[in-house]
Write an enzyme that holds these catalytic residues in place. Structure first.
Site, PDB file in Angstrom:
ATOM      1  N   ILE A   1     -30.717  16.306 -58.721  1.00 54.77           N
ATOM      2  CA  ILE A   1     -31.980  15.584 -58.917  1.00 54.77           C
ATOM      3  C   ILE A   1     -33.181  16.524 -58.755  1.00 54.77           C
ATOM      4  O   ILE A   1     -34.185  16.391 -59.460  1.00 54.77           O
ATOM      5  CB  ILE A   1     -32.084  14.347 -57.976  1.00 54.77           C
ATOM      6  CG1 ILE A   1     -33.238  13.431 -58.412  1.00 54.77           C
ATOM      7  CG2 ILE A   1     -32.264  14.755 -56.526  1.00 54.77           C
ATOM      8  CD1 ILE A   1     -32.992  12.712 -59.704  1.00 54.77           C
TER       9      ILE A   1
ATOM     10  N   SER B   1     -32.685  25.161 -48.447  1.00 59.85           N
ATOM     11  CA  SER B   1     -31.374  24.826 -49.008  1.00 59.85           C
ATOM     12  C   SER B   1     -30.292  25.463 -48.177  1.00 59.85           C
ATOM     13  O   SER B   1     -30.303  26.673 -47.955  1.00 59.85           O
ATOM     14  CB  SER B   1     -31.310  25.334 -50.453  1.00 59.85           C
ATOM     15  OG  SER B   1     -29.991  25.261 -50.938  1.00 59.85           O
TER      16      SER B   1
ATOM     17  N   LYS C   1     -35.317   8.294 -53.418  1.00 63.38           N
ATOM     18  CA  LYS C   1     -34.767   6.970 -53.112  1.00 63.38           C
ATOM     19  C   LYS C   1     -33.257   7.054 -52.950  1.00 63.38           C
ATOM     20  O   LYS C   1     -32.657   7.905 -53.596  1.00 63.38           O
ATOM     21  CB  LYS C   1     -35.109   5.980 -54.213  1.00 63.38           C
ATOM     22  CG  LYS C   1     -34.399   6.237 -55.572  1.00 63.38           C
ATOM     23  CD  LYS C   1     -33.178   5.370 -55.804  1.00 63.38           C
ATOM     24  CE  LYS C   1     -32.319   5.871 -56.915  1.00 63.38           C
ATOM     25  NZ  LYS C   1     -31.075   5.193 -57.146  1.00 63.38           N
TER      26      LYS C   1
ATOM     27  N   ASP D   1     -26.179   1.963 -56.526  1.00 64.51           N
ATOM     28  CA  ASP D   1     -26.912   3.217 -56.768  1.00 64.51           C
ATOM     29  C   ASP D   1     -27.855   3.041 -57.964  1.00 64.51           C
ATOM     30  O   ASP D   1     -29.059   3.277 -57.834  1.00 64.51           O
ATOM     31  CB  ASP D   1     -25.931   4.380 -56.962  1.00 64.51           C
ATOM     32  CG  ASP D   1     -26.649   5.699 -57.190  1.00 64.51           C
ATOM     33  OD1 ASP D   1     -27.222   6.225 -56.226  1.00 64.51           O
ATOM     34  OD2 ASP D   1     -26.659   6.176 -58.335  1.00 64.51           O
TER      35      ASP D   1
END
Lengths: 319, 319
Positions: free
Chosen positions: A24, A46, A100, A177
């Site tokens: 994403i 990361s 989200k 989802d």
């Protein structure tokens, strides 16, 4: 200087770090940030290492120490564990945008909201589908109108959209989802509160999450809302909300990307969801204002809480 | 006079109506109100009719019209539908005590909290187990101490406590009907937030609600909390919470009614849970202050949301 952290003046680019470099982040957040003058992509955080042309760090404190100009972060890690990251970001004076749903559980989401409240930092808990171009026009159309009925059909093939991603079958996710995107639109368009009356959840016999769900809800005015979620949809994929008021029907299709009134397509902005999210984040930062609405996530939890479970045929990725 | 509704001065009895005359109202609320000088039992609101020696009405507006001195209500109806009743009560200027859990869904519970907020009325969302005499002493013992582990065993026989009550097997209740009492104690005693890490829910193959549940949680300090709920417990019934700190173990037994420190029973008040609830309601009315904590209910929803489901042998009321 520490005193200016999180208080970038309008017009001056907001140095932002992206936390969690997965699909994403790469598909949406990085290109959107690159295309928005209000932001400057400054760093990544990361665990797996990332190579996005900016300095990368293992932790938020390390990033802050090395990049004191960074005043905002976008949290793109998986939902579980976001509370700790967001607490760390807030404690370091950073404004926070979070993907989200904001957390894996409602208790964690509430704790995130509580951590931000009174911190002096901005928390923007995003629902990307709310930024679809048809959502605000639909909300305006609904406003002041007597509605008769709302129906939602959100049907996609998990094999196409999440190929081989076994995490989608972990308990608590499944068809919600994508479904939470529909709920995030409904809770924006219809007058609050939207309440769940009953739910049926269909679980494949070999999986721990639902592959389909049927919900009956009622909005604040008592209007019935029927919701049909399916994650096993072959052929045409459907992300539609139809709102009936007397002889008129407003239809959001393509996840809110298109809108028809009585079967006539209405003109909409062509701006994408993520560009709108980041434009909103800049507005919130300018206004020093948070935006956190947990109502879509609460409805998902309610569906699990009240839902009657049925067992369906085994799911097969190659079926 | 309308201007004094909901503002009974300390010392003057608060005229209270009880809404929903079922088992919990008769077993607990009515005798408790009768035994508390701060309250005067003035009316009932009951769809099925009630004969409790006071005027009875079908609706809250009818009761208010006939009994303008009533300034408070206790809501003892089933969880579903309480939002409408509480809205009506608040709109008529009444202070509200509501039985646990405040609603059937989290969305409805949040809407109840939102309705009360800013209404100028007092809303007291009760958790009767929090009023058990060991709870505040346990909270004090925990405060400032480093904990190592918390374990909960809440095991009772549904056949004994809910004989033949099929509603307990409706989706969304089951073993969490007693279990939420344990969660209401935990969320009071341990530092917030209490977060759910994982859950397993066991459903009888012929029922739509869990008969057992195992939860793993973590408190704000990272202390592991292991919870074992069972609704099929023969022989001794158990409602216990054990908290370990170094060499010390504090044990709440009998649902918080007794407390042991290192196996030595500690002195506690003998006051019952409901008398304490009503004493607290009077305090809140005097202070014009609401008390609404949805965290126990949120943890139940989280357990359903994240819980892995297992199927158990069929349940038999006579088994």
């Amino acid at each position: 200087m520490a005193s200016t952290v999180g208080n970038a003046a309008p017009g001056k680019p907001i140095a932002i770090a992206v936390v969690g470099i997965g699909k994403i982040a790469r598909d949406q957040h990085l290109p959107t940030i690159a295309g928005n003058d209000r932001f400057r992509f400054a760093a990544t955080v990361s665990l797996s290492g990332a190579n996005e042309g900016v300095p990368t760090f293992k932790t938020i404190p390390e990033m802050v120490a090395a990049c004191p100009d960074v005043s905002a972060v976008a949290i793109c890690t998986p939902p579980r564990g976001r509370l700790a990251l967001i607490r760390e970001a807030l404690a370091h004076g950073l404004d926070v945008l979070v993907e989200k749903p904001p957390a894996a559980t409602l208790s964690e989401a509430e704790a995130i909201a509580a951590a931000a409240s009174g911190s002096g930092r901005v928390l923007y808990a995003t629902w990307h589908s709310r930024a679809a171009p048809g959502v605000e026009p639909a909300r305006e159309w609904v406003s002041g109108r007597n509605l008769d009925k709302v129906t939602v059909a959100w049907k996609e093939d998990v094999r196409v959209w999440h190929p081989g991603q076994e995490w989608i079958w972990e308990p608590g996710i499944g068809v919600f989802d994508p479904g939470i995107n529909a709920l995030s639109i409904l809770t924006r368009v219809l007058p609050a509160p939207l309440l769940l009356d009953e739910a049926t959840l269909g679980f494949p016999e070999n999986k721990a999450a639902p592959i389909e769900a049927a919900l009956k809800l009622t909005d604040a005015a008592g209007v019935p809302v029927e919701v049909d979620f399916n994650f096993d949809q072959r052929g045409p994929q459907t992300w539609e909300i139809a709102i009936t008021s007397g002889d008129d029907t407003l239809r959001l299709t393509h996840g809110g990307g298109k809108m028809e009134l009585n079967a006539v397509e209405q003109p909409l902005s062509s701006e994408g969801e993520y560009p709108r999210l980041y434009a909103r984040f800049a507005e919130l930062i300018d206004a020093r204002q948070s935006e956190v609405d947990l109502s879509p996530f609460r409805l998902v939890a309610d569906a699990f809480l009240l839902g009657r479970r049925t067992t369906l045929a085994a799911f097969d990725w190659n079926g």
